[in-house]
Design an enzyme around this catalytic site. Structure first.
Site, PDB file in Angstrom:
ATOM      1  N   CYS A 132       0.813  -1.235   0.000  1.00 53.52           N
ATOM      2  CA  CYS A 132       0.000   0.000   0.000  1.00 53.52           C
ATOM      3  C   CYS A 132       0.843   1.280   0.000  1.00 53.52           C
ATOM      4  O   CYS A 132       0.474   2.266  -0.640  1.00 53.52           O
ATOM      5  CB  CYS A 132      -0.970   0.002   1.170  1.00 53.52           C
ATOM      6  SG  CYS A 132      -0.321  -0.750   2.659  1.00 53.52           S
ATOM      7  N   HIS A 245      -2.649   6.124   4.618  1.00 53.40           N
ATOM      8  CA  HIS A 245      -1.222   6.281   4.867  1.00 53.40           C
ATOM      9  C   HIS A 245      -0.806   7.658   4.339  1.00 53.40           C
ATOM     10  O   HIS A 245      -1.265   8.090   3.274  1.00 53.40           O
ATOM     11  CB  HIS A 245      -0.411   5.232   4.114  1.00 53.40           C
ATOM     12  CG  HIS A 245      -0.622   3.820   4.592  1.00 53.40           C
ATOM     13  ND1 HIS A 245      -1.269   3.486   5.769  1.00 53.40           N
ATOM     14  CD2 HIS A 245      -0.215   2.645   4.044  1.00 53.40           C
ATOM     15  CE1 HIS A 245      -1.259   2.163   5.918  1.00 53.40           C
ATOM     16  NE2 HIS A 245      -0.638   1.638   4.878  1.00 53.40           N
TER      17      HIS A 245
HETATM   18  N1  NAP Z   1      -4.652  -3.786   5.133  1.00 54.40           N
HETATM   19  C1  NAP Z   1      -4.017  -3.191   4.129  1.00 54.40           C
HETATM   20  O1  NAP Z   1      -3.956  -1.965   3.988  1.00 54.40           O
HETATM   21  C2  NAP Z   1      -3.354  -4.025   3.100  1.00 54.40           C
HETATM   22  C3  NAP Z   1      -2.873  -3.386   1.973  1.00 54.40           C
HETATM   23  C4  NAP Z   1      -2.274  -4.148   0.997  1.00 54.40           C
HETATM   24  C5  NAP Z   1      -2.160  -5.495   1.166  1.00 54.40           C
HETATM   25  N2  NAP Z   1      -2.646  -6.110   2.287  1.00 54.40           N
HETATM   26  C6  NAP Z   1      -2.517  -7.555   2.383  1.00 54.40           C
HETATM   27  O2  NAP Z   1      -3.790  -8.161   2.310  1.00 54.40           O
HETATM   28  C7  NAP Z   1      -3.814  -9.336   3.100  1.00 54.40           C
HETATM   29  C8  NAP Z   1      -4.999  -9.319   4.079  1.00 54.40           C
HETATM   30  O3  NAP Z   1      -4.926  -8.161   4.860  1.00 54.40           O
HETATM   31  P1  NAP Z   1      -6.150  -7.677   5.774  1.00 54.40           P
HETATM   32  O4  NAP Z   1      -5.709  -6.350   6.258  1.00 54.40           O
HETATM   33  O5  NAP Z   1      -7.448  -7.786   5.053  1.00 54.40           O
HETATM   34  O6  NAP Z   1      -6.095  -8.752   6.979  1.00 54.40           O
HETATM   35  P2  NAP Z   1      -7.287  -9.262   7.955  1.00 54.40           P
HETATM   36  O7  NAP Z   1      -8.294  -8.208   8.169  1.00 54.40           O
HETATM   37  O8  NAP Z   1      -6.571  -9.836   9.109  1.00 54.40           O
HETATM   38  O9  NAP Z   1      -7.988 -10.454   7.110  1.00 54.40           O
HETATM   39  C9  NAP Z   1      -7.315 -11.644   6.796  1.00 54.40           C
HETATM   40  C10 NAP Z   1      -8.160 -12.472   5.847  1.00 54.40           C
HETATM   41  O10 NAP Z   1      -7.413 -13.618   5.445  1.00 54.40           O
HETATM   42  C11 NAP Z   1      -8.192 -14.788   5.688  1.00 54.40           C
HETATM   43  N3  NAP Z   1      -7.324 -15.924   5.992  1.00 54.40           N
HETATM   44  C12 NAP Z   1      -6.435 -16.052   6.999  1.00 54.40           C
HETATM   45  N4  NAP Z   1      -5.847 -17.276   6.957  1.00 54.40           N
HETATM   46  C13 NAP Z   1      -6.392 -17.926   5.896  1.00 54.40           C
HETATM   47  C14 NAP Z   1      -6.204 -19.214   5.329  1.00 54.40           C
HETATM   48  N5  NAP Z   1      -5.330 -20.080   5.833  1.00 54.40           N
HETATM   49  N6  NAP Z   1      -6.935 -19.546   4.233  1.00 54.40           N
HETATM   50  C15 NAP Z   1      -7.828 -18.678   3.707  1.00 54.40           C
HETATM   51  N7  NAP Z   1      -8.050 -17.444   4.209  1.00 54.40           N
HETATM   52  C16 NAP Z   1      -7.332 -17.072   5.294  1.00 54.40           C
HETATM   53  C17 NAP Z   1      -9.048 -14.423   6.876  1.00 54.40           C
HETATM   54  O11 NAP Z   1     -10.144 -15.327   6.952  1.00 54.40           O
HETATM   55  P3  NAP Z   1     -10.852 -15.667   8.379  1.00 54.40           P
HETATM   56  O12 NAP Z   1     -11.708 -14.489   8.704  1.00 54.40           O
HETATM   57  O13 NAP Z   1     -11.607 -16.887   8.067  1.00 54.40           O
HETATM   58  O14 NAP Z   1      -9.731 -15.874   9.360  1.00 54.40           O
HETATM   59  C18 NAP Z   1      -9.445 -13.000   6.481  1.00 54.40           C
HETATM   60  O15 NAP Z   1     -10.469 -13.036   5.515  1.00 54.40           O
HETATM   61  C19 NAP Z   1      -2.433  -9.432   3.717  1.00 54.40           C
HETATM   62  O16 NAP Z   1      -1.642 -10.243   2.883  1.00 54.40           O
HETATM   63  C20 NAP Z   1      -1.931  -8.030   3.688  1.00 54.40           C
HETATM   64  O17 NAP Z   1      -0.525  -7.954   3.670  1.00 54.40           O
HETATM   65  C21 NAP Z   1      -3.248  -5.404   3.257  1.00 54.40           C
END
Ligand code: NAP
Length: 359
Positions: A132, A245
Site C-alpha cells: 500500500c 497512509h
Molecule cells: N490492510 C491493508 O492496507 C493491506 C494493503 C495491501 C495489502 N494487504 C494484504 O492483504 C492481506 C490481508 O490483509 P487484511 O488487512 O485484510 O487482513 P485481515 O483483516 O486480518 O484479514 C485476513 C483475511 O485472510 C483470511 N485468511 C487467513 N488465513 C487464511 C487461510 N489459511 N486460508 C484462507 N483465508 C485465510 C481471513 O479469513 P478468516 O476471517 O476466516 O480468518 C481473512 O479473511 C495481507 O496479505 C496483507 O498484507 C493489506
C-alpha cells in the site's frame, strides 16, 4: 469473450479488512460478475455475507474452490497466497494477489494501474498488487520520472493501523478506551501500545537494519517504475490513524523542477489530486482521503538542500484499503478485461481460435 462478458470472480480473504473492501469496490464499479465466490479460512466457512442483492455463503479456500473461476482476488496473507495462488492459476484462474508473496518474482508483473498496466500483457496467471505504501508513491514518482528524471528519493511514511488488518484496528480502539478509562494499555498486535504513539517498526527487521516494509518500498518502487538502479531510502512508521497512509517525500531530480511545474505534473496523472493551498491550511489529510480512491498530493515545495533547483518535497496521502489494495486490484482486473488479457499469456496463445487454412 467480449469485454462485457460476466466473469466468475473469487475473493480470497473475503472476511478481512481488504477482502471486504474488494467486495465493495467490485460492486461500486459494476464489475461484470457472473458468479461471485467468497473464500476465507475454514473458521469462516458457512457464514453468509450480503453482497449487493446477493447473499453469499463463505467457503473455505481450498485448491478445488477455484474450479471455474476466471479472476481470483487474493488478500489472505502471504502463506495462503504462496500455497493457493499457483493452484488457482493451474485451474485457469488469473490471480491478483495483495500479499508480498509474489511481488518480487521476476515472472510476476507488479502493477499500479495508472503506472505500468502494459506489464500485465505477459502474465502467466499470477499478478501482484504492490504494498500500500508503494502504491500511492508510484504515480507521483512516475510523473517526475517522465518529465525531469529521478536521481534519488527519500520517503518517510506515517501508516495507519488498518494496514495491519482487523486485529490492529480493534487494538487501537481498545487502547483508546483504556486510556480514557485510566487503565493500562495492552499491546498484542504491535510490540508497544500504538495509541498516542509512533512506532518506527513495520514488519520484521532485516539484516541491513531496515524493516521489511521499508525495503518493500525500495524494491517494489524500482520494479514498478522500471528503474532498477533507483537510489531510494525509507523510514516506515505506524501511527494511531485508522485509515490512510501519509508520506513525506523528498526527490532529487535530474533536471531542475519548480513547485508549480511539479503540481501541474502531479495533477495530470489519472487518479492523482493536488490539494495544496497553505494559505487556507489546505493539504491532504488521512481523514479526507479515507473512503476515496485517489492519491492526494500537497505541501509541494522546493527542497533547498539539493542544488540547481533539482530538489522537490511533498506530502502524499491515500486510503490504504482502497487505492492501496482493493481499488488497484479491481482496476487491474478491469485492465485485463479491457485489453483481452484475463487468461494467462500461455493460455491466450493456446486457446486462440484455430487459423483457417486458405481455401
Ligand atoms: N490492510 C491493508 O492496507 C493491506 C494493503 C495491501 C495489502 N494487504 C494484504 O492483504 C492481506 C490481508 O490483509 P487484511 O488487512 O485484510 O487482513 P485481515 O483483516 O486480518 O484479514 C485476513 C483475511 O485472510 C483470511 N485468511 C487467513 N488465513 C487464511 C487461510 N489459511 N486460508 C484462507 N483465508 C485465510 C481471513 O479469513 P478468516 O476471517 O476466516 O480468518 C481473512 O479473511 C495481507 O496479505 C496483507 O498484507 C493489506
Amino acid at each position: 469473450m467480449s469485454q462485457s462478458t460476466p466473469r466468475n470472480v473469487a475473493v480470497v480473504g473475503a472476511t478481512g479488512v481488504v477482502g471486504r473492501t474488494m467486495l465493495q469496490v467490485l460492486l461500486e464499479r459494476d464489475f461484470p460478475i457472473a458468479e461471485l465466490r467468497l473464500l476465507a479460512s475454514g473458521r469462516s466457512a458457512g457464514r453468509t455475507v450480503e453482497a449487493g442483492d446477493r447473499t453469499i455463503e463463505i467457503r473455505e479456500a481450498t485448491a478445488e474452490a477455484f474450479e471455474g473461476i476466471d479472476i481470483a482476488l487474493f488478500s489472505a496473507g502471504a502463506d495462503t497466497s504462496r500455497e493457493l495462488a499457483p493452484q488457482a492459476a493451474a485451474r485457469g484462474a488469473t490471480v491478483i494477489d495483495n500479499s508480498s508473496a509474489w511481488r518480487m518474482d521476476p515472472n510476476v508483473p507488479l502493477v499500479v494501474s495508472q503506472v505500468n498496466p502494459e506489464d500485465l500483457e505477459g502474465h502467466e496467471g499470477i499478478i501482484a498488487n504492490p504494498n500500500c505504501s508503494t502504491m500511492q508513491l508510484a504515480p507521483v514518482l512516475m510523473a517526475l520520472r517522465d518529465a525531469v528524471g529521478i536521481e534519488r528519493v527519500v520517503v518517510d511514511t506515517y501508516q495507519s493501523v488498518s494496514g495491519t488488518g482487523a486485529d490492529a484496528i480493534a487494538e487501537l480502539e481498545e487502547q483508546i478506551h483504556a486510556h480514557v478509562a485510566g487503565e493500562e494499555k495492552h499491546a498484542r498486535v504491535y510490540p508497544h501500545p500504538i495509541a498516542f504513539n509512533a512506532l518506527p517498526e513495520i514488519d520484521v527487521f532485516l539484516e541491513n537494519g531496515y524493516t521489511k516494509e521499508e525495503w518493500k518500498i525500495v524494491t517494489e518502487s524500482r520494479k514498478i517504475l522500471h528503474l532498477p538502479e533507483l537510489r531510494i531510502s525509507c523510514t516506515a512508521v505506524r501511527v494511531p490513524v485508522f485509515v490512510s497512509h501519509s508520506e513525506a517525500v523528498h526527490v532529487e531530480t535530474t533536471a531542475a523542477i519548480t513547485p508549480d511545474r511539479a503540481r501541474r505534473l502531479f495533477g495530470s496523472v489519472a487518479g492523482v489530486v493536488v490539494h495544496d493551498d497553505p494559505a487556507t491550511h489546505a493539504y491532504p489529510l488521512a481523514t479526507t482521503a479515507a473512503g476515496r480512491d485517489e492519491v492526494f498530493v500537497g505541501r509541494v515545495r522546493q527542497d533547498p538542500s539539493v542544488p540547481d533547483g533539482r530538489g522537490i518535497a511533498f506530502w502524499v496521502v491515500s486510503d490504504n484499503l482502497r487505492k492501496g489494495a482493493a481499488t488497484n486490484a479491481v482496476e487491474v482486473a478491469e485492465a485485463l478485461v479491457e485489453r483481452g488479457w484475463v487468461e494467462a499469456a500461455g493460455r491466450r496463445g493456446a486457446s486462440r481460435a484455430p487459423v483457417e487454412a486458405p481455401a
